[in-house]
Design a protein around this motif. Structure first.
Motif, PDB file in Angstrom:
ATOM      1  N   HIS A 222      33.322 -22.503  16.233  1.00 30.14           N
ATOM      2  CA  HIS A 222      34.229 -23.310  17.030  1.00 30.14           C
ATOM      3  C   HIS A 222      35.346 -23.855  16.143  1.00 30.14           C
ATOM      4  CE1 HIS A 222      35.845 -26.412  19.635  1.00 30.14           C
ATOM      5  NE2 HIS A 222      35.125 -25.918  20.633  1.00 30.14           N
ATOM      6  N   ARG A 223      36.561 -23.748  16.600  1.00 33.77           N
ATOM      7  CA  ARG A 223      37.717 -24.197  15.820  1.00 33.77           C
ATOM      8  C   ARG A 223      37.647 -25.710  15.586  1.00 33.77           C
ATOM      9  NH1 ARG A 223      44.007 -22.401  16.555  1.00 33.77           N
ATOM     10  NH2 ARG A 223      43.114 -20.496  15.716  1.00 33.77           N
ATOM     11  N   ASP A 239      37.211 -17.463  15.121  1.00 33.35           N
ATOM     12  CA  ASP A 239      37.040 -18.798  15.679  1.00 33.35           C
ATOM     13  C   ASP A 239      37.311 -18.770  17.179  1.00 33.35           C
ATOM     14  OD1 ASP A 239      39.807 -18.727  15.839  1.00 33.35           O
ATOM     15  OD2 ASP A 239      40.142 -20.312  14.374  1.00 33.35           O
ATOM     16  N   TYR A 240      36.880 -19.819  17.848  1.00 32.48           N
ATOM     17  CA  TYR A 240      37.077 -19.903  19.300  1.00 32.48           C
ATOM     18  C   TYR A 240      37.248 -21.372  19.685  1.00 32.48           C
ATOM     19  CZ  TYR A 240      32.366 -21.764  20.212  1.00 32.48           C
ATOM     20  OH  TYR A 240      31.239 -22.570  20.253  1.00 32.48           O
ATOM     21  N   ALA A 241      37.823 -21.596  20.820  1.00 29.96           N
ATOM     22  CA  ALA A 241      37.946 -22.927  21.421  1.00 29.96           C
ATOM     23  C   ALA A 241      38.348 -22.727  22.877  1.00 29.96           C
ATOM     24  CB  ALA A 241      38.959 -23.787  20.672  1.00 29.96           C
ATOM     25  N   GLU A 244      42.507 -22.088  22.479  1.00 27.31           N
ATOM     26  CA  GLU A 244      43.096 -21.546  21.262  1.00 27.31           C
ATOM     27  C   GLU A 244      42.006 -20.897  20.427  1.00 27.31           C
ATOM     28  OE1 GLU A 244      44.821 -24.871  19.252  1.00 27.31           O
ATOM     29  OE2 GLU A 244      42.890 -25.837  18.856  1.00 27.31           O
ATOM     30  N   GLY A 245      42.443 -20.092  19.441  1.00 30.66           N
ATOM     31  CA  GLY A 245      41.488 -19.400  18.586  1.00 30.66           C
ATOM     32  C   GLY A 245      41.498 -17.903  18.851  1.00 30.66           C
ATOM     33  N   HIS A 248      39.539 -17.282  23.354  1.00 30.48           N
ATOM     34  CA  HIS A 248      39.793 -18.501  24.112  1.00 30.48           C
ATOM     35  C   HIS A 248      40.041 -18.163  25.576  1.00 30.48           C
ATOM     36  CE1 HIS A 248      43.933 -17.264  22.918  1.00 30.48           C
ATOM     37  NE2 HIS A 248      44.278 -17.755  24.100  1.00 30.48           N
TER      38      HIS A 248
END
Length: 460
Positions: A222-223, A239-241, A244-245, A248
């Motif tokens: 997670h970002r 990364d992910y969120a 964004e990321g 996403h």
């Protein structure tokens, strides 16, 4: 001891949600499976129906004969069992192979491709989502989950697949036994400080966990987390969120109780993903689950169908009644950040309705360390009913009670402290619009009776 040499498995602490999944793994393989647990429960009774021999008295004489052969019996215990437990002492003094549940899961991650999900919160939902996506795909999977999947009525999936989905538990540093092929890390908000002592030690534990990822594997994190990973050579990092990321969501639509969004991915983006369990926090959980499943080889259509048909996890935003007259649900949330996410989600779903929470704090140390944060999170709701603290493995701490949370709730909020055994009479005597039971203790045992009372009361 190699798994192929085992003929019997004995569990000291059989009834935990994680332990029962391992028990089912060995039951399915036709081994003698037995064990001890402190009290009978729905889960232990189900295990007995499936073939497990369980007793509820701490007594060496109750151990079956087949489980007394140290050459062929593996003993598995939970860290919640005290070191002086009579049966555990017997096995230790007689030279049995004794492993924690996490050690057994670690062995499985070395025999399969482990798709693991770690984090302070979100890991049960994310791992269960990933397991469902994988299981209904052409890849299939095994799975050991921390909650009962509503799709399968169990916390365990067995198949011939080379993949195994595992919830990676940071409690007692259990996840350090794992050797993930890929892992998601959802969050690293400090918890279990009775074990770790400091936030720095907690974050260091997650850093070490990232060192265990297999070469050619992947980290999906997670970002914005405070932890610093240390990846082996060859491990890919994503990364992910929410918005964004590398992975996403875009074009999020929440309307009429349904949630739809577009999944943005560096591999292949997928439009119009429908959440089978339409809860706002599940958008991020779904992004992480789809990311790992997609990296494993699931197709766009398998991602879409998997998330659309996902039914949720028992005790994770688990709706029992959902009508215009009344909404009643339970949620396992027991860390302040989980409570905050749960409160935000339910507030977003029911913007103009009165929301009441009945919260059973879990652990004296957690209440002592985070009572301000608990109060802040619960203060997003309209009414808060607190019960006494559920102690689990802990002895009471002088001065640490639910009143610490109660006294710090925002001015003007409706609030009460009610003893656990008075919750059912309290619900009978009061009216509700949206009611949620929160916590990881034993208050959830009253949820079926509360649902029955509320259905009768509101003629549902």
């Amino acid at each position: 001891m190699e798994l192929k040499d085992i003929k019997a498995v004995y569990f000291v602490g059989a009834g935990g949600i994680g332990m029962s999944a391992i028990a089912r793994y060995f039951i399915k393989r036709g081994l003698v499976v037995a064990g001890y647990d402190k009290t009978p429960s729905t889960l232990t009774r189900q295990l007995e129906k499936e073939g497990m021999l369980i007793h509820y008295e701490e007594n060496v004489d109750e151990i079956p004969h087949t489980c007394r052969q140290k050459e062929n019996c593996l003993v598995i215990y939970t860290p919640a069992i005290p070191a002086d437990h009579k049966e555990l002492v017997y096995f230790r003094e007689n030279g049995f192979e004794i492993q924690k549940r996490a050690q057994v899961l670690g062995t499985l991650t070395r025999q399969h491709k482990g798709l693991c999900v770690a984090g302070t919160h979100g890991k049960t939902t994310t791992s269960t989502m990933c397991a469902h996506i994988m299981h209904q795909s052409h890849l299939d999977c095994n799975a050991f989950l921390g909650g009962i999947s509503k799709n399968y009525g169990t916390n365990y999936i067995l198949s011939d697949s080379d993949y195994v989905v595992i919830e990676a538990d940071e409690f007692d540093r259990s996840f350090h036994w794992l050797s993930p092929f890929m892992t998601v890390i959802t969050s690293t908000d400090p918890d279990h400080l009775d074990i770790y002592g400091t936030k720095e030690a907690y974050l260091e534990s997650f850093r070490h966990y990232t060192e265990l990822i297999q070469p050619e594997g992947a980290l999906i994190i997670h970002r914005g987390l405070e932890m610093k990973e240390n990846l082996p050579a060859g491990v890919r990092r994503y990364d992910y969120a929410l918005t964004e990321g590398d992975f996403h969501a875009e074009n999020i639509r929440i309307e009429n109780g349904e949630i739809t969004f577009d999944f943005v991915s560096p591999i292949e983006s997928v439009k119009d993903i429908e959440l089978g369990q339409p809860v706002p926090i599940n958008i991020e959980n779904g992004i992480a689950a789809m990311a790992m499943a997609q990296l494993a080889g699931c197709t766009a259509e398998e991602l879409r169908i998997g998330l659309m048909t996902y039914s949720g996890v028992e005790r994770r935003f688990d709706f029992k009644i959902k009508t215009d007259k009344l909404v009643f649900l339970s949620d396992y949330a027991h860390h302040p950040k989980e409570i905050l996410q749960s409160a935000r989600s339910i507030r977003e779903l029911y913007k103009n309705r009165k929301i009441t929470a009945i919260f059973q704090p879990h652990l004296y140390t957690r209440t002592r360390d985070f009572y301000h944060d608990f109060a802040d999170a619960l203060s997003l709701l309209d009414e808060v009913i607190l019960t006494e603290i559920y102690p689990a493995r802990e002895a009471p701490i002088p001065g640490v009670t639910s009143e610490l949370i109660y006294d710090n709730l925002r001015p003007g909020i409706e609030k009460q402290i009610v003893q656990k055994d008075q919750v059912i009479p309290f619900v009978k005597e009061h009216d509700f619009d949206v009611l949620i039971v929160l916590g990881a203790g034993d208050l959830d045992n009253q949820v079926p009776e509360l649902a029955r009372i509320l259905k009768d009361k509101y003629s549902l």
